[in-house]
Scaffold this motif. Sequence first.
Motif, mmCIF file in Angstrom:
data_model
loop_
_atom_site.group_PDB
_atom_site.id
_atom_site.type_symbol
_atom_site.label_atom_id
_atom_site.label_comp_id
_atom_site.label_asym_id
_atom_site.label_seq_id
_atom_site.Cartn_x
_atom_site.Cartn_y
_atom_site.Cartn_z
ATOM 1 N N THR A 281 0.828 -1.211 0.000
ATOM 2 C CA THR A 281 0.000 0.000 0.000
ATOM 3 C C THR A 281 0.856 1.251 0.000
ATOM 4 O O THR A 281 0.620 2.188 -0.775
ATOM 5 C CB THR A 281 -0.921 0.001 1.239
ATOM 6 N N HIS A 282 1.853 1.292 0.870
ATOM 7 C CA HIS A 282 2.725 2.468 0.953
ATOM 8 C C HIS A 282 3.545 2.638 -0.320
ATOM 9 O O HIS A 282 3.802 3.769 -0.753
ATOM 10 C CB HIS A 282 3.648 2.349 2.167
ATOM 11 N N GLY A 285 1.190 3.999 -2.960
ATOM 12 C CA GLY A 285 0.864 5.367 -2.575
ATOM 13 C C GLY A 285 1.993 6.333 -2.865
ATOM 14 O O GLY A 285 1.771 7.451 -3.346
ATOM 15 N N ARG A 286 3.234 5.917 -2.612
ATOM 16 C CA ARG A 286 4.389 6.802 -2.846
ATOM 17 C C ARG A 286 4.665 6.966 -4.339
ATOM 18 O O ARG A 286 5.046 8.054 -4.786
ATOM 19 C CB ARG A 286 5.626 6.257 -2.129
ATOM 20 N N GLY A 289 2.108 9.284 -5.519
ATOM 21 C CA GLY A 289 2.385 10.609 -4.980
ATOM 22 C C GLY A 289 3.413 11.359 -5.806
ATOM 23 O O GLY A 289 3.341 12.588 -5.947
ATOM 24 N N LEU A 306 -7.579 6.052 -5.760
ATOM 25 C CA LEU A 306 -6.140 6.314 -5.823
ATOM 26 C C LEU A 306 -5.796 7.619 -5.119
ATOM 27 O O LEU A 306 -4.781 7.710 -4.404
ATOM 28 C CB LEU A 306 -5.666 6.371 -7.277
ATOM 29 N N LEU A 309 -5.820 7.024 -1.501
ATOM 30 C CA LEU A 309 -4.636 6.266 -1.111
ATOM 31 C C LEU A 309 -3.436 7.193 -0.957
ATOM 32 O O LEU A 309 -2.663 7.090 0.010
ATOM 33 C CB LEU A 309 -4.349 5.182 -2.148
ATOM 34 N N VAL A 310 -3.253 8.094 -1.912
ATOM 35 C CA VAL A 310 -2.141 9.053 -1.843
ATOM 36 C C VAL A 310 -2.280 9.914 -0.591
ATOM 37 O O VAL A 310 -1.305 10.162 0.131
ATOM 38 C CB VAL A 310 -2.106 9.942 -3.103
ATOM 39 N N ASN A 312 -3.799 9.171 2.221
ATOM 40 C CA ASN A 312 -3.583 8.385 3.441
ATOM 41 C C ASN A 312 -2.114 8.091 3.701
ATOM 42 O O ASN A 312 -1.707 7.908 4.847
ATOM 43 C CB ASN A 312 -4.349 7.056 3.359
ATOM 44 N N THR A 313 -1.295 8.015 2.649
ATOM 45 C CA THR A 313 0.123 7.676 2.820
ATOM 46 C C THR A 313 1.039 8.891 2.767
ATOM 47 O O THR A 313 2.192 8.808 3.198
ATOM 48 C CB THR A 313 0.570 6.673 1.732
ATOM 49 N N GLY A 616 -6.078 1.374 3.516
ATOM 50 C CA GLY A 616 -5.366 1.576 2.256
ATOM 51 C C GLY A 616 -5.291 0.308 1.430
ATOM 52 O O GLY A 616 -5.468 0.338 0.204
ATOM 53 N N THR A 619 -8.441 -0.451 -0.227
ATOM 54 C CA THR A 619 -8.565 0.407 -1.413
ATOM 55 C C THR A 619 -7.948 -0.276 -2.625
ATOM 56 O O THR A 619 -8.517 -0.270 -3.722
ATOM 57 C CB THR A 619 -7.861 1.758 -1.169
#
Length: 713
Positions: A281-282, A285-286, A289, A306, A309-310, A312-313, A616, A619
């Motif tokens: 997830t991270h 997300g990164r 991002g 999406l 998700l961005v 949240n991380t 996340g 998601t």
Amino acid sequence: MVNTTVELGTLSAQLLRQSFEFSSRPEMLSLCPLYPSPPKPSLPPTLSLNPKSFNLFSNASLIRTRSLRPKSLKIQSLDAAQLYDYEFKVAAQFHDDHMLKIAIIGFGNYGQFLAKTLVAQGHTVLAHSRSDYSKTAQDLGVSFFSDPHDLCEQHPQVILLCTSILSTEPVLKSLPLQRLRRNTLVVDVLSVKEFSKALLLKLLPGYFDVVCTHPMFGPQSAKHGWNGLFFVYEKVRIGSEESRISRCDKLLNIFEKEGCRMVEMSCAEHDKYAAGSQFMTHTVGRVLGMLNLELTPINTKGYETLLDLVENTAGDSFDLYYGLFMYNKNALETLERLDLAFEALKKQLFGHLHDVVRKQLFGNAEKARTLQEDYVKQAQNEAALVSSSKALRSPKIVRSDDQKAQISDDNSRLKIAIVGFGNFGQFLAKTIVRQGHTVLAFSRTDYSDVAQILGVSYFSDADDLCEEHPEVILLCTSILSTEKVLRSLPLQRLKRNTLFVDVLSVKEFPRNLFLQTLPLDFDILCTHPMFGPESGRNGWNGLSFVYDKVRVGSDESRVSRCDQFLDIFAREGCRMVEMSCAEHDRHAAGSQFITHTMGRILEKLGLESTPINTKGYETLLNLVENTAGDSFDLYYGLFMYNINAMEQLKRLDMAFESLKKQLFGRLHGVLRKQLFENADKSQVMQEQALLPKPSQNESALTPSLESLNVQKN
């Protein structure tokens, strides 16, 4: 103060004796206790009663003689919650039995987040951190200590480590553990568990209790409460005494009271699941991002997941992400699988593209001959159409008022022919039929049974369909087959002002195709319902519907027909967005294509639900579910027929490579530091070993020299 007035003249001696008690000391008077057992505290001197003053029992005539003038006795007493007060003791005992004194080590963002709930539940909370958070602590009702010695001397029952993964070891080593009680409970909340478990067992004395926990949420994902969110824990080492077992249960009850889903799980099992969910997830997300994704006027549900998700991380530091990678032995394998999945998807895309280019190169000669034959046939058909139209001309017909009313009612309904009656065509047909429109259908595959169930007239021959003179031709074909299907339709059998509509996920391609292929008499409307059978299964309300009136005749009937068609979606609550095809494709490449790309990458990983899903990770699972039902042809069409898609794919590739470089670069730095530090240490040890050992005389001389220096100073 409580005032009590007793009219002695109206009371009997028996009632007086039952109501009041004199202590053995004559100067003391107290009320009968409301609660049994506790000793009766003496009244303050200012409130004590002297029997001699009132002479209550020595003068019996006051009691016996009713004719005497009654005298009143006013008794004043104070019920103060003093340390020896019974009610105070009960309240204090209740607090001690149910509340904990918890010291939070690391009072940053996450420590403050937990402290709010701990204080709200009535626990005593202390805090220590390298940074000065005294003002924040005061606002939260927390006692802040800048010196860990002062904090440990308060003898907290629980030490709650809320440090980052990377700083946990140095922080733990810096704590004056000798100042704590020997049975203190130490708890961590790190996102990796095998590392923290091994570290706590290594550095803490054997008489300390240890619980490893992981609240699977944070300030962002739990901003609306902890209810239903996972809390994972392992009781690593708990003493057998009832008080220590009870203390551990009280700590866990903090999270259970907030509605957390409590999951007891070994640290090794946690890390196995977390690598496939939390680290994944991270990572996603990164990567997203780095693309700087933004809201568009035509967001799909998948794209909004999406963006969530961005969000949240994004608030988590790179140190947290690096810790997930560095201290979970399963993370590297997960990263490699993600890399392989992305490479496989790119290979699949470019392989498909290579086949198309190859086919175009070798099929040019065949295509030229076919085009010439088509041109001859089209010319013959147009000549036949002109002659037949002259023969079919009829005089003007005069209709009655009833007939005009019937025609007006019929005009409120459309006759719509769906060309391409697959999954999406059937999905649209259900709503169109329900609204009362007449629906015809044609497809290469036989869907006659499905059409009958839906109330649709099915035609296996395109000529038969076109001879029904539908007012609207609704193309629901795939992107790749659209051109071929359009060229195969007997356009000469349609009315010359027929409205052609497409619902493709790319817009510039069908727009150009329609303008190049369709006669000028035909109207053109390019649309994109930004939803499908999965995302629109609960209705279309609030979902975006994008359209561009590319070419609509000026006649009132043609303008009205176009509006009637658009009204089908407006009546269902769609967000109607009028937008040029070029603008649509620019937004869609940054939203829809990215969404499908990430969905397909994750699908190749075979992600599965775990017992400890984060929001996340759920998601990501929802994203896979929403995109898995779409064919690869649809995805390839998004890539092939949107000129912005290649750029987005390159940006995604560069973002992923940049993230890997950042991870491995930091890892390389750590290893390099360790290597050179070890070399320096070994060199110092070698040099010390080569130095001559001092003799006994030299050793004896050293103190005297030092003392001389001290005297000189």
